[in-house]
Design an enzyme around this catalytic site. Structure first.
Site, mmCIF file in Angstrom:
data_model
loop_
_atom_site.group_PDB
_atom_site.id
_atom_site.type_symbol
_atom_site.label_atom_id
_atom_site.label_comp_id
_atom_site.label_asym_id
_atom_site.label_seq_id
_atom_site.Cartn_x
_atom_site.Cartn_y
_atom_site.Cartn_z
ATOM 1 C CB CYS A 196 -0.765 2.623 4.058
ATOM 2 S SG CYS A 196 -1.963 1.733 3.537
ATOM 3 C CG ASP A 197 3.044 1.188 4.602
ATOM 4 O OD1 ASP A 197 2.480 2.100 5.151
ATOM 5 O OD2 ASP A 197 3.328 0.030 4.329
ATOM 6 C CB CYS A 239 -0.347 -0.396 1.145
ATOM 7 S SG CYS A 239 -1.977 1.047 1.300
#
Ligand code: NDP
Length: 312
Positions: A140-141, A137
């Site tokens: 997300c990261d 992701c």
């Protein structure tokens, strides 16, 4: 004969969608029973810090956030249980769901929040370094690798979108494509090709992600020239698609050709009255914790309305 229990509102799945449905259903006095499934807390339990969920001004670790969700649902009175739905019988009402191949639950309403799972390449190093530079992701990261070199594997719209997202944060995005063409839509391909800090590698397979405790490089293989090379980088993103966790409902509920459950517009209703779907099992577009939680709320409100009609 195996034991049967009767419940008013059964929730299957324990990501943001399932727990939010449980919070709303419990507050509406539907006495929800939630089965957590194989991975209690869902996909967020394999991410690190979540910075884009409103209400956490300092960010929160994904696993902790899911503990918070669970505790909130419990405090509202939801009955949260460890267990996996193993079979369903939706042929008549009340619907029947088998848990752990052992017991059956009869439910007046069922909320499906079984989520989706990212597909992985299947490398040992990918599993070992998951959460330490390997991620499925970028949204997300990606932030954690600001101004560093990263790689992404995949050639669909998601991979292009994530490569473009990463290109705004990272100094260089190495994009590995296993064939000599991309599957992504033309417009996304064009954007990728026009971005100076995305370097596309055609006919390229990933052999190994290297690094002891965190990613430090990747070994790739050109399947046309048979050449191997090593690229130093800090993160490796996998964007080769997701699979909705919907196999249990095959043939019973309407789904699209990729297996995502189909819900009616502006609702979480499936094709069966009293069966609702929320979160990533019915959303292949947004896939965010906050959008999943929002649809979990919708599912509980839809279930409440539906159960109200049964009583009259
Ligand atoms: P897709 O299934 O479309 O693409 C997956 C990609 O991963 C393919 O290019 C595939 O390669 C590659 N792949 C699969 N397995 C491997 C492997 N083992 N090694 C290397 N590469 C691999 O998934 P997406 O998540 O990209 O998209 C899903 C759906 O969502 C699509 O319909 C897409 O159009 C849609 N979508 C739309 C968006 C938009 O419109 N903005 C944004 C995101 C998704 P190969 O091509 O060789 O099979």
């Amino acid at each position: 004969m195996s034991e049967t229990e009767k419940v008013h509102c059964l929730i299957i799945g324990s990501g943001p969608a399932g727990y939010t449905a449980a919070i709303y259903a419990a507050r509406a006095n539907l006495k929800p029973v939630l089965y957590q499934g194989l991975q209690p807390g869902g996909q967020l339990t394999i991410t690190t810090e979540v910075e884009n969920y409103p209400g956490y001004p300092n960010g929160i670790m994904g696993p902790q956030m899911m503990v918070d969700f669970e505790q909130q649902a419990q405090r509202m009175g939801a009955d949260i249980r460890w267990g996996l739905a193993t079979k369903v019988d939706f042929s008549k009402q009340p619907y029947r769901v088998e848990i752990d191949e052992e017991k059956w639950i009869e439910a007046d309403s069922v909320i499906i929040a079984t989520g989706a799972s990212a597909k992985w390449l299947g490398l040992e190093s990918e599993e070992r370094l998951n959460g330490h530079g390997v991620s499925a992701c970028a949204v997300c990261d990606g932030f954690f690798f600001k101004n560093h070199e990263v790689a992404i594997v995949g050639a669909g719209d998601t991979a292009c979108e994530e490569a473009l997202y990463l290109s705004k944060l990272c100094s260089m995005v190495h994009m590995f494509i296993r064939r000599s063409e991309m599957r992504a839509s033309k417009i996304m391909q064009d954007r990728v090709m026009k971005t100076p800090n995305i370097k596309v590698y055609w006919n390229t397979d990933t052999l190994e992600i290297m690094g002891e405790h965190k990613v430090d490089s990747v070994k790739i293989f050109n399947n046309k020239t048979n050449e191997e090379s090593i690229i130093p980088l800090r993160a490796f993103f996998v964007a080769i698609g997701h699979e909705p966790n919907s196999s249990l409902f095959k043939g019973l509920l309407d789904m699209d050709d990729q297996g995502y459950l189909i819900t009616q517009p502006d609702s979480t209703r499936t094709n069966l009255p009293g069966v609702f779907a929320c979160g990533d099992v019915q959303d292949k577009i947004y896939r965010q914790a906050v959008s999943a939680a929002g649809s979990g709320c919708m599912a509980a409100l839809d279930a409440e309305r539906y159960l109200g009609t049964l009583e009259h």
